[in-house]
Design a protein around this motif. Structure first.
Motif, PDB file in Angstrom:
ATOM      1  N   ASN A   1      30.091  39.675  38.173  1.00 24.96           N
ATOM      2  CA  ASN A   1      31.313  40.438  38.424  1.00 24.96           C
ATOM      3  C   ASN A   1      31.456  40.792  39.897  1.00 24.96           C
ATOM      4  O   ASN A   1      32.514  40.605  40.498  1.00 24.96           O
ATOM      5  CB  ASN A   1      31.343  41.706  37.573  1.00 24.96           C
TER       6      ASN A   1
ATOM      7  N   ALA B   1      34.150  38.951  42.427  1.00 25.75           N
ATOM      8  CA  ALA B   1      35.143  39.868  43.006  1.00 25.75           C
ATOM      9  C   ALA B   1      35.134  39.729  44.524  1.00 25.75           C
ATOM     10  O   ALA B   1      36.184  39.662  45.174  1.00 25.75           O
ATOM     11  CB  ALA B   1      34.848  41.306  42.593  1.00 25.75           C
TER      12      ALA B   1
ATOM     13  N   TRP C   1      42.872  42.736  40.019  1.00 22.03           N
ATOM     14  CA  TRP C   1      42.490  42.555  38.609  1.00 22.03           C
ATOM     15  C   TRP C   1      41.931  43.833  37.993  1.00 22.03           C
ATOM     16  O   TRP C   1      41.486  44.734  38.702  1.00 22.03           O
ATOM     17  CB  TRP C   1      41.440  41.433  38.506  1.00 22.03           C
ATOM     18  N   ASN C   2      41.946  43.860  36.664  1.00 19.90           N
ATOM     19  CA  ASN C   2      41.284  44.942  35.933  1.00 19.90           C
ATOM     20  C   ASN C   2      39.865  44.546  35.564  1.00 19.90           C
ATOM     21  O   ASN C   2      38.983  45.374  35.460  1.00 19.90           O
ATOM     22  CB  ASN C   2      42.014  45.260  34.630  1.00 19.90           C
ATOM     23  N   ARG C   3      39.689  43.268  35.292  1.00 27.38           N
ATOM     24  CA  ARG C   3      38.386  42.767  34.885  1.00 27.38           C
ATOM     25  C   ARG C   3      38.157  41.439  35.546  1.00 27.38           C
ATOM     26  O   ARG C   3      39.085  40.651  35.675  1.00 27.38           O
ATOM     27  CB  ARG C   3      38.393  42.516  33.373  1.00 27.38           C
ATOM     28  N   VAL C   4      36.926  41.157  35.950  1.00 26.74           N
ATOM     29  CA  VAL C   4      36.659  39.866  36.586  1.00 26.74           C
ATOM     30  C   VAL C   4      36.631  38.765  35.531  1.00 26.74           C
ATOM     31  O   VAL C   4      37.335  37.761  35.646  1.00 26.74           O
ATOM     32  CB  VAL C   4      35.348  39.907  37.402  1.00 26.74           C
TER      33      VAL C   4
ATOM     34  N   ASP D   1      36.051  37.655  31.182  1.00 27.03           N
ATOM     35  CA  ASP D   1      35.872  37.900  29.759  1.00 27.03           C
ATOM     36  C   ASP D   1      35.833  36.531  29.118  1.00 27.03           C
ATOM     37  O   ASP D   1      36.736  35.743  29.345  1.00 27.03           O
ATOM     38  CB  ASP D   1      37.151  38.567  29.214  1.00 27.03           C
TER      39      ASP D   1
ATOM     40  N   GLN E   1      38.864  34.232  30.323  1.00 28.90           N
ATOM     41  CA  GLN E   1      39.886  34.890  31.140  1.00 28.90           C
ATOM     42  C   GLN E   1      39.244  35.398  32.411  1.00 28.90           C
ATOM     43  O   GLN E   1      38.255  36.127  32.350  1.00 28.90           O
ATOM     44  CB  GLN E   1      40.477  36.083  30.387  1.00 28.90           C
ATOM     45  N   TRP E   2      39.810  34.989  33.518  1.00 31.63           N
ATOM     46  CA  TRP E   2      39.295  35.437  34.810  1.00 31.63           C
ATOM     47  C   TRP E   2      40.365  36.245  35.528  1.00 31.63           C
ATOM     48  O   TRP E   2      41.516  35.843  35.579  1.00 31.63           O
ATOM     49  CB  TRP E   2      38.880  34.229  35.652  1.00 31.63           C
TER      50      TRP E   2
ATOM     51  N   SER F   1      41.867  39.107  34.874  1.00 31.86           N
ATOM     52  CA  SER F   1      43.051  39.546  34.121  1.00 31.86           C
ATOM     53  C   SER F   1      43.679  40.771  34.762  1.00 31.86           C
ATOM     54  O   SER F   1      43.005  41.636  35.318  1.00 31.86           O
ATOM     55  CB  SER F   1      42.755  39.819  32.642  1.00 31.86           C
TER      56      SER F   1
END
Ligand code: ATP
Ligand code: MG
Length: 646
Positions: free
Chosen positions: A35, A39, A52-55, A57, A66-67, A69
């Motif tokens: 992560n 990032a 992004w919210n998340r690197v 999933d 999903q990268w 997101s």
């Protein structure tokens, strides 16, 4: 063909972007803290409209990844607009025509104008975000404009190689449900014209939903014209505004669909998305090729292949590089063309396929040695395992023993490099793609699915998601799961076999379907092929297994001679002895068939499934051969095979 031969990192690469120490540190971090690592890379390499919210999933058993997101960005903005303050006048694309007298330089400012005008044309024909656009063009700058124009407005491109037949084109247009096609009147390769528009007309006869065909006029020869549907590219873009604001795209919005070359069966529409793909394209371009400000880089692939997408267009342009695009073929006007181009445009980095290297090697060294090539700093290969013999020739003759060679293993489905040397960090072993790229976690699996520890051989799999991973097979997500994520639960299955040596180097042995099992001994067809081409008379070889009463599988070799070589009484025995000496007595060929040509896909890969059928004398089930570069090769091989049996 010693696996121990090592070429050390040359001195002029000691200041490369990635040194041995840096590779170790960055690789370790990419695994321990994906992560944080990704990032940081995302911040360094790309410009974002929204973060992004998340690197990441992902869930391999559902084939989901999903990268970034929540994030938004635009690919064409990243490849063009953001460079303008510094590079408006710098050349983005060098175009070298089939005609050696003709070339063109397109600056980043020009690129922006061309892309925006075309994007506005697409809009004026009703193309919206998410719509699919088919691009069936020669290797001309408009191919890059078209891809970037789609990216600018959020349309999804599906580039179909200009050498494909009307039938293959039709299948791809229908599969992706494209409504607009961009093509040219004719393409010119090796001095010969190919009727692209006529092919499109034949294909579109079966595609009622295509409402627009934009036609670039290259040769200006007469072509049929369907009023209302067919639009002249130049006339249309010339009246458009040079301003088209880039659409802000979600990180996981689709960027393109690309059909794989079909060496192993029905083509699959591989879908790539926006952020992860672009990030890994940009990173691998900079690090694998150790790209430095101002250098000229040339990848010989066609834009119709993933190599052309990632390493002619997106990777280089995202880095603000100068990328050369060549319309012609390496043997026209003669076999020295590539090196003439290197001298003409002072190319620093040259990236091609083993099949091209072998073809040029077969024509003799004089075509190379007549050129200067002193601008070259780095060489690369992609597409299939490179036999060490061709590697050494490429290194010694083309690179004057001065340029490292990066052997890059990856797939349409992986989007970008996965295993590759980094020229400042890796001591090279000819024939090995060497080490995983940052964030790529590999394993070799035994038949039962357990992981091979340390040195050994097995099925090559990837253990965790990477940013430029395939997201789906267009319209058939189940096929994605079945093909890549079901064979071994929890892994991405590459379909390739590999060996890891005691130093941790990976050696791709070829497709798993291409592994031979001779009297219980497993060996890659590539190994036998490498041995055969060591013989000075042999230009190329393709090896397949065939049913053998005693051994289970016998070794069947198709062998192509060098241009000026002839078969004499000893050649067969010499080749058998060579395999026996290089690999072992178990690798002695059972059948050798002289092959004037081999069946290859348009991207130059040998279609072994066809050769297997011919070896088995099962001529009636050759399967789909529409993607072959030259289908007549097959007829010759069949005829010779039948006369061998008589
Ligand atoms: P299809 O999947 O439709 O049969 P394809 O596999 O030929 O077609 P690509 O995605 O272009 O289509 O090729 C990827 C394959 O090419 C890899 O799986 C591998 O077999 C081979 N390959 C690519 N680069 C290398 C390399 N550097 N060394 C060894 N093999 C390579
Ligand atoms: Mg494949």
């Amino acid at each position: 063909m010693s696996k121990n031969l090592v070429h050390k990192v040359p001195k002029n690469f000691h200041d490369a972007h990635i040194t041995p120490q840096k590779y170790k540190e960055m690789y370790q971090r990419s695994i321990d803290d994906p992560n944080g690592f990704w990032a940081d890379m995302a911040t360094e390499f790309l410009d974002w409209n929204q973060t992004w919210n998340r690197v990441v999933d992902y869930n391999f058993s559902k084939g989901q990844a999903q990268w970034f997101s929540g994030a938004e960005l635009n690919v064409s903005y990243n490849c063009i607009d953001r460079h303008l303050p510094k590079r408006a006048k710098q050349t983005a694309l060098i175009w070298e025509s089939d005609n050696p007298e003709e070339s063109m330089e397109i600056s980043y400012a020009d690129l922006k104008t061309e892309v925006c005008k075309l994007a506005n044309t697409l809009k004026s024909r009703g193309v919206k975000k998410g719509d699919r656009v088919c691009i069936y063009l020669p290797m001309i700058p408009q191919a890059a404009y078209a891809m970037l124009a789609c990216a600018r407005i959020g349309a999804v491109h599906s580039v179909v190689f200009g050498g494909f037949s009307p039938e293959a084109l039709k299948d791809r247009i229908l599969d992706a449900d494209c409504r607009l096609v961009i093509t040219a009147d004719e393409s010119t390769r090796g001095g010969k014209n190919v009727p692209l528009k006529a092919n499109v007309d034949k294909a579109l006869a079966h595609c009622p939903d295509v409402h627009t065909c934009l036609v670039v006029k290259c040769t200006h020869n007469d072509i049929p014209w369907v009023a209302g549907r067919d639009i002249c590219y130049r006339d249309s873009v010339s009246v458009m505004s040079a301003d088209c604001p880039p659409e802000s795209m979600a990180a996981e919005d689709p960027l393109f669909i690309l059909y794989t070359s079909g060496s192993t069966g029905k083509p699959k529409g591989v879908l790539h998305t926006t952020a992860g793909y672009l990030l890994q394209a940009a990173m691998t371009f900079k690090y694998t090729f150790d790209y430095r400000e101002g250098e000229v880089y040339w990848c010989t692939a066609d834009v119709g292949w993933v190599t052309g997408h990632t390493y002619i267009v997106y990777g280089p342009l995202c880095n603000g590089a100068t990328s050369l695009m060549f319309e012609g073929v390496p043997t026209y006007p003669d076999a020295g063309r590539c090196w003439d181009i290197v001298d003409k445009h002072k190319v620093n980095i040259f990236y091609t396929a083993p099949t091209a290297i072998r073809a040029l090697q077969a024509q003799g060294d004089e075509f190379v040695s007549r050129s200067d090539r002193s601008s070259l700093r780095l060489l690369g290969t992609v597409g299939e395992p490179i036999n060490p013999e061709a590697w050494e020739w490429y290194h010694r003759v083309v690179g004057d023993a001065r340029c490292p060679i990066v052997d890059t293993w990856w797939q349409t489905e992986t989007g970008t490099h996965m295993i590759t040397a980094l020229p400042g960090a890796t001591d090279l072993k000819p024939g090995s793609a060497s080490f995983p790229f940052f964030g790529v976690q590999l394993a070799l699996l035994n038949e039962d699915g357990s992981e091979v520890q340390g040195a050994g051989s097995g099925y090559l799999v990837v253990k965790s998601s990477w940013p430029s991973q395939i997201r789906t097979i267009y319209g058939d997500h189940q096929r994605l799961i079945d093909t890549y994520f079901s064979t071994y639960e929890g892994y991405y299955f590459t379909g390739d076999g590999a060996t890891r040596d005691a130093d941790g180097y990976y050696w791709i042995t070829g497709r798993v379907d291409d592994v031979l099992n001779v009297s219980g001994h497993r060996m890659g067809t590539a190994e036998v092929e490498s041995a055969l081409v060591l013989h000075p008379k042999i230009a190329e070889a393709a090896v397949v297994g065939f049913p053998h009463d005693i051994k289970g599988q016998g070794i069947y070799c198709y062998v192509t001679l060098m241009d000026n070589a002839e078969v004499d009484g000893n050649l067969r025995a010499e080749l058998i002895a060579l395999c026996s000496r290089e690999i072992g007595p178990i690798a002695k060929p059972d059948v050798i068939q002289w092959a004037p040509g081999l069946p290859k896909t348009r991207s130059g890969k040998i279609m072994r499934r066809i050769l297997r059928k011919i070896a088995e004398s099962d001529m009636d089930s050759l399967g789909d051969i529409t993607t072959l570069a030259d289908p007549t090769v097959v007829d010759t091989l069949i005829k010779d095979r039948i006369s061998m049996m008589a």
